[in-house]
Design a protein around this motif. Structure first.
Motif, PDB file in Angstrom:
ATOM      1  N   GLN A   1       0.884  -1.287   0.025  1.00 31.95           N
ATOM      2  CA  GLN A   1       0.086  -0.005   0.087  1.00 31.95           C
ATOM      3  C   GLN A   1       0.765   1.134  -0.021  1.00 31.95           C
ATOM      4  OE1 GLN A   1      -3.277  -0.133   2.721  1.00 31.95           O
ATOM      5  NE2 GLN A   1      -3.758  -2.134   2.445  1.00 31.95           N
ATOM      6  N   SER A   2       2.087   1.292  -0.645  1.00 36.18           N
ATOM      7  CA  SER A   2       2.675   2.304  -0.660  1.00 36.18           C
ATOM      8  C   SER A   2       3.854   2.331  -1.826  1.00 36.18           C
ATOM      9  CB  SER A   2       3.635   2.419   0.431  1.00 36.18           C
ATOM     10  OG  SER A   2       4.776   3.373   0.478  1.00 36.18           O
ATOM     11  N   SER A   3       3.609   3.020  -2.779  1.00 34.75           N
ATOM     12  CA  SER A   3       4.469   2.959  -3.930  1.00 34.75           C
ATOM     13  C   SER A   3       5.669   3.658  -3.835  1.00 34.75           C
ATOM     14  CB  SER A   3       3.861   4.177  -5.246  1.00 34.75           C
ATOM     15  OG  SER A   3       3.716   5.264  -4.672  1.00 34.75           O
TER      16      SER A   3
ATOM     17  N   ALA B   1       4.655  15.104   2.931  1.00 34.88           N
ATOM     18  CA  ALA B   1       4.542  14.847   4.562  1.00 34.88           C
ATOM     19  C   ALA B   1       4.012  13.724   5.102  1.00 34.88           C
ATOM     20  CB  ALA B   1       3.815  16.293   4.915  1.00 34.88           C
ATOM     21  N   ALA B   2       2.836  13.290   4.206  1.00 33.80           N
ATOM     22  CA  ALA B   2       2.482  12.042   4.850  1.00 33.80           C
ATOM     23  C   ALA B   2       2.968  10.499   4.335  1.00 33.80           C
ATOM     24  CB  ALA B   2       0.989  12.046   4.284  1.00 33.80           C
ATOM     25  N   HIS B   3       3.845  10.853   3.283  1.00 36.10           N
ATOM     26  CA  HIS B   3       4.410   9.634   2.724  1.00 36.10           C
ATOM     27  C   HIS B   3       3.631   8.691   2.355  1.00 36.10           C
ATOM     28  CE1 HIS B   3       8.076  11.423   4.451  1.00 36.10           C
ATOM     29  NE2 HIS B   3       8.878  10.200   4.100  1.00 36.10           N
ATOM     30  N   SER B   4       2.297   9.045   1.914  1.00 33.58           N
ATOM     31  CA  SER B   4       1.322   8.110   1.281  1.00 33.58           C
ATOM     32  C   SER B   4       0.534   8.724   0.667  1.00 33.58           C
ATOM     33  CB  SER B   4       0.544   7.498   2.693  1.00 33.58           C
ATOM     34  OG  SER B   4      -0.514   6.583   2.276  1.00 33.58           O
ATOM     35  N   SER B   5       0.333   8.393  -1.069  1.00 30.90           N
ATOM     36  CA  SER B   5      -0.577   8.943  -1.726  1.00 30.90           C
ATOM     37  C   SER B   5      -1.777   8.579  -1.504  1.00 30.90           C
ATOM     38  CB  SER B   5      -0.112   8.988  -3.208  1.00 30.90           C
ATOM     39  OG  SER B   5       0.022   7.609  -3.534  1.00 30.90           O
ATOM     40  N   VAL B   6      -2.098   7.206  -0.977  1.00 32.45           N
ATOM     41  CA  VAL B   6      -3.253   6.418  -0.695  1.00 32.45           C
ATOM     42  C   VAL B   6      -3.832   7.131   0.144  1.00 32.45           C
ATOM     43  CG1 VAL B   6      -4.341   4.441  -0.039  1.00 32.45           C
ATOM     44  CG2 VAL B   6      -2.218   4.147  -1.346  1.00 32.45           C
ATOM     45  N   ALA B   7      -3.351   7.817   1.060  1.00 34.49           N
ATOM     46  CA  ALA B   7      -4.002   8.254   2.252  1.00 34.49           C
ATOM     47  C   ALA B   7      -4.588   9.806   1.871  1.00 34.49           C
ATOM     48  CB  ALA B   7      -3.077   8.585   3.468  1.00 34.49           C
TER      49      ALA B   7
ATOM     50  N   ALA C   1      -1.338  14.888  -5.260  1.00 42.91           N
ATOM     51  CA  ALA C   1      -0.991  13.543  -4.636  1.00 42.91           C
ATOM     52  C   ALA C   1      -0.027  12.559  -5.548  1.00 42.91           C
ATOM     53  CB  ALA C   1      -2.283  12.707  -4.360  1.00 42.91           C
ATOM     54  N   ASN C   2      -0.338  12.552  -6.617  1.00 47.83           N
ATOM     55  CA  ASN C   2       0.585  11.704  -7.645  1.00 47.83           C
ATOM     56  C   ASN C   2       1.819  12.211  -7.995  1.00 47.83           C
ATOM     57  OD1 ASN C   2      -1.028   9.287  -9.079  1.00 47.83           O
ATOM     58  ND2 ASN C   2      -2.632  10.752  -8.784  1.00 47.83           N
TER      59      ASN C   2
ATOM     60  N   ALA D   1      -0.762   1.401  -6.480  1.00 48.82           N
ATOM     61  CA  ALA D   1      -1.344   2.494  -5.526  1.00 48.82           C
ATOM     62  C   ALA D   1      -2.968   2.882  -5.888  1.00 48.82           C
ATOM     63  CB  ALA D   1      -0.475   3.551  -5.544  1.00 48.82           C
ATOM     64  N   THR D   2      -3.156   2.781  -7.192  1.00 51.84           N
ATOM     65  CA  THR D   2      -4.610   3.258  -7.663  1.00 51.84           C
ATOM     66  C   THR D   2      -5.461   1.944  -7.180  1.00 51.84           C
ATOM     67  OG1 THR D   2      -4.685   2.156  -9.749  1.00 51.84           O
ATOM     68  CG2 THR D   2      -3.845   4.638  -9.484  1.00 51.84           C
TER      69      THR D   2
END
Length: 549
Positions: free
Chosen positions: A62-64, A187-193, A219-220, A96-97
Motif C-alpha cells: 500500500q505504498s509506492s 509530508a504523509a509519505h502516502s498518496s493512498v491516504a 498527490a501523484n 497504488a490506484t
C-alpha cells in the motif's frame, strides 16, 4: 461543536488513516520483506514482468514510496537495468490506484472484524509471521475505520460555513490544489491516504470536482518526491530512477492540468458521484502515464543516463588515471597514455598476485576469495584501455603507430587473461581446498608461493618489454616457459606416483592443479613478447614438425 474541535476531529481521523497505512506497510514488510525484494529482483527479466511485480508489491505494501525505495536500491547496486526499474515504478503507481479503489467502497463494516482477527494473530504466543500479519490486518481495520470517520465528519459539517471557507480558499486555483496535494503527500509519505482524504472531501461536496482532480494530480506528483529525497548519497546515477519517475508524473500532471476543466465535466457526466470521480481519475491518470511511457522506456532511460552520468569513484582502481580524452587527437600522446595505463594494469595484477600469496601463506580462505574478485577490476580497466585506443584519430595514425597499438592491445589482453586464469585456476581451487581443511600442505604451498614470485618477476619483464621493445627481454620471457613446463611435468609425475602407491593423493592433486594454473598464467604473460619477436621474424608459424617429402 466548535470549529477548532471540528478541525481536531478531522486531523485525528487523518492521523488514524496514516497510522493504519503505516501499520499495514510495516507488517507486510516484516512478514514478507526479503521475499518481496527477491520477487522484485527475480521478476526483472522483462519489462512486462517488472511492471506486474511493481503493481503486486505496491498492492501488498500500500505504498509506492516503499516500492520505489526498494527498486532504487536494486538499481543503484546494478542488480537491475534502468529500463526495467522504470517499468517497476509504472506498475507501482498503478498498484497504488488498486489500493485506493479497494478502500473507496466504504467497507467500514469490515473494520471491527479485521481489527479483531489482527489482534488475535498479534497476540499469539508463537509470534513471528503471525504477529506481523496481525499488525497488517489491524492497520487495514484502522484505515477502514478512519475513512468512515472522515465521511461522517464531512457529512456532519458539509454545511459548516467555516469549513467551506477553509477549503474554498484552496479550491479556486487548480495550481494551488496541485501544490497542496503534493505537499500533503510528501509530508504523509502516502498518496493512498491523501487520495482517500480527497475522496471524502469530494464525496460530501466540500470541494468541487476540479479541485478534487487537482488534489489527486498533486498527490501523484508528491508520491514521487520521497524516493528522490530519500535516495542516499550524492551519486547522480543513483537518482536516475526516482528522478525519472518524478518526470513522468510531472509530464502527466501537466497534461492533465491543462485538460482539467473538460476532463472534469466529462467524468462528472459519466459518474455523478464526485468521490468516485476522484478515485477513477486517479486510476485513469496512472494508466494513461503507464501506457504512454511504457513503449518509450529505452530512449527515456538513455536520456536519464545522459543527464545523470556515472560519477567516477576516485577510490575505484578500475578508473583510468592516464587516459586523457584530449590525447585522442594526437596518436603519439594517446599511445603514450595507453602504454602508461597498461603498466598500471600490470601493477594491479602484481597486487593481485601479492594478495594471493599473502592469503595462501596464512591459509586465509577469506583473503583468497577477496583476491579473486580483483579479476573484474582488471577486466574493467582493460576494457577502458581498448576503448581509448579504438577512439584514436585514425587519420594521423602511421604504420609504426599501428604496430605499437597492436603491441599494447596484446599486452592488455594477455594481462587481463592472466588475471582471470589466476582467479579461476589457482585461487579458486585453493579456496575450495581451504574450505575443507585448516591449511594448505606445506610442500605444495611453498612451491606455489615460489612460482608466484617468479610469475610476478616475469610480469615485470613483460612491462619492460612493452616500454623498450628490446628483443633480449622477449627471449628471457620465452625461456621462462620451459621452466614452468618442467614444473608441470614434475607435479604430474609426483601425482601419478602417489596414485600408484595408493597413498594420500589429495595434496599431489592440488599441487598439480595449481602448477598447471600458474603455467597458464605465465603463458599469457609470456605472450606479450610475441608481437616483438614476430616483427623480427623469430617466431615459427607452427610448432608442428613439417612433413618430409
Amino acid at each position: 461543536m466548535t470549529f477548532p474541535l471540528t478541525l481536531l476531529n478531522l486531523a485525528g481521523a487523518v492521523a488514524l488513516l496514516l497510522w493504519g497505512s503505516h501499520m499495514v506497510q510495516t507488517g507486510v514488510q516484516r512478514a514478507f520483506g526479503p521475499r518481496l525484494r527477491d520477487l522484485l529482483g527475480g521478476a526483472l527479466r522483462s519489462r512486462s514482468r517488472a511492471f506486474l511485480a511493481g503493481l503486486g508489491v505496491t498492492t501488498l505494501l500500500q505504498s509506492s514510496t516503499a516500492t520505489g525505495l526498494m527498486t532504487s536500491g536494486l538499481c543503484a547496486a546494478g542488480a537491475v537495468e534502468l529500463e526495467r526499474a522504470l517499468a517497476v515504478m509504472l506498475g507501482a503507481n498503478v498498484g497504488a490506484t488498486v489500493v485506493a479503489q479497494a478502500f473507496s467502497f466504504h467497507s467500514a463494516a469490515l473494520s471491527p472484524t479485521l481489527i479483531l482477527i489482527g489482534v488475535i494473530l498479534f497476540r499469539r504466543p508463537d509470534g513471528g509471521k503471525n504477529r506481523d500479519l496481525g499488525r497488517a490486518l489491524i492497520g487495514l481495520g484502522l484505515m477502514f475505520l478512519a475513512l468512515g470517520q472522515l465521511l461522517d465528519i464531512m457529512t456532519h459539517y458539509e454545511d459548516s460555513p467555516n469549513l467551506r471557507i477553509l477549503f474554498g480558499a484552496v479550491a479556486t486555483e487548480p495550481v494551488v490544489d496541485v501544490l497542496l496535494g503534493a505537499a500533503l503527500t510528501w509530508a504523509a509519505h502516502s498518496s493512498v491516504a491523501v487520495v482517500l482524504f480527497t475522496l471524502s472531501l469530494a464525496a460530501r461536496n466540500v470541494v468541487p470536482p476540479d479541485a478534487a482532480l487537482a488534489l489527486v494530480i498533486g498527490a501523484n506528483i508528491g508520491s514521487a518526491l520521497n524516493p528522490l529525497l530519500e535516495t542516499p548519497g550524492d551519486d547522480p546515477a543513483a537518482r536516475r530512477l526516482p528522478l525519472g519517475n518524478l518526470f513522468t508524473r510531472l509530464i502527466g500532471g501537466g497534461v492533465a492540468l491543462a485538460m482539467l476543466w473538460p476532463l472534469g465535466r466529462w467524468m462528472v457526466t459519466l459518474q455523478p458521484d464526485v468521490g468516485r470521480v476522484a478515485i477513477d481519475f486517479h486510476t485513469l491518470f496512472n494508466l494513461a502515464v503507464a501506457a504512454v511511457f511504457f513503449p518509450l522506456l529505452s530512449p527515456y532511460a538513455a536520456l536519464l543516463r545522459r543527464l545523470l552520468p556515472n560519477r567516477p569513484d576516485p577510490a575505484d582502481p578500475a578508473r583510468p588515471v592516464y587516459l586523457d580524452a584530449a590525447a585522442r587527437e594526437a596518436p603519439a600522446l594517446g599511445l603514450s597514455a595507453a602504454a602508461r595505463e597498461s603498466l598500471r594494469l600490470a601493477d594491479l595484477l602484481t597486487e593481485m598476485i601479492a594478495q594471493g600469496q599473502a592469503g595462501l601463506r596464512a591459509s586465509d580462505r577469506r583473503a583468497v576469495v577477496e583476491t579473486r574478485r580483483s579479476a573484474s577490476t582488471l577486466a574493467r580497466l582493460a576494457a577502458a584501455i581498448r576503448g581509448f585506443l579504438a577512439e584514436l584519430d585514425s587519420e594521423d595514425v602511421t604504420p609504426a603507430d599501428d604496430q605499437r597499438i597492436g603491441a599494447i592491445l596484446t599486452f592488455v589482453a594477455q594481462v587481463e587473461q592472466a588475471g582471470g586464469v589466476l582467479a579461476r585456476n589457482v585461487l579458486a581451487p585453493a579456496a575450495k581446498y581451504l574450505k575443507k581443511t585448516v591449511a594448505l600442505p606445506e610442500p605444495p604451498r611453498d612451491e606455489i608461493l615460489a612460482m608466484l614470485d617468479r610469475t610476478s618477476a616475469n610480469l615485470r619483464t613483460a612491462c619492460a618489454l612493452l616500454m623498450t621493445e628490446d628483443a633480449r627481454a622477449a627471449h628471457l620471457l620465452l625461456d621462462e616457459k620451459t621452466l614452468f613446463r618442467e614444473r608441470e611435468e614434475q607435479a604430474a609425475q609426483a601425482h601419478f606416483e602417489a596414485l600408484a602407491c595408493r597413498g594420500e593423493a589429495q595434496a599431489s592433486a592440488l599441487r598439480l592443479d595449481l602448477v598447471r594454473g600458474l603455467k597458464l598464467v605465465n603463458s599469457h604473460i609470456v605472450a606479450a613478447a610475441y608481437p616483438i619477436l614476430d616483427r623480427r621474424g623469430e617466431l615459427l608459424p607452427t610448432r608442428r614438425v613439417s612433413p618430409t617429402a
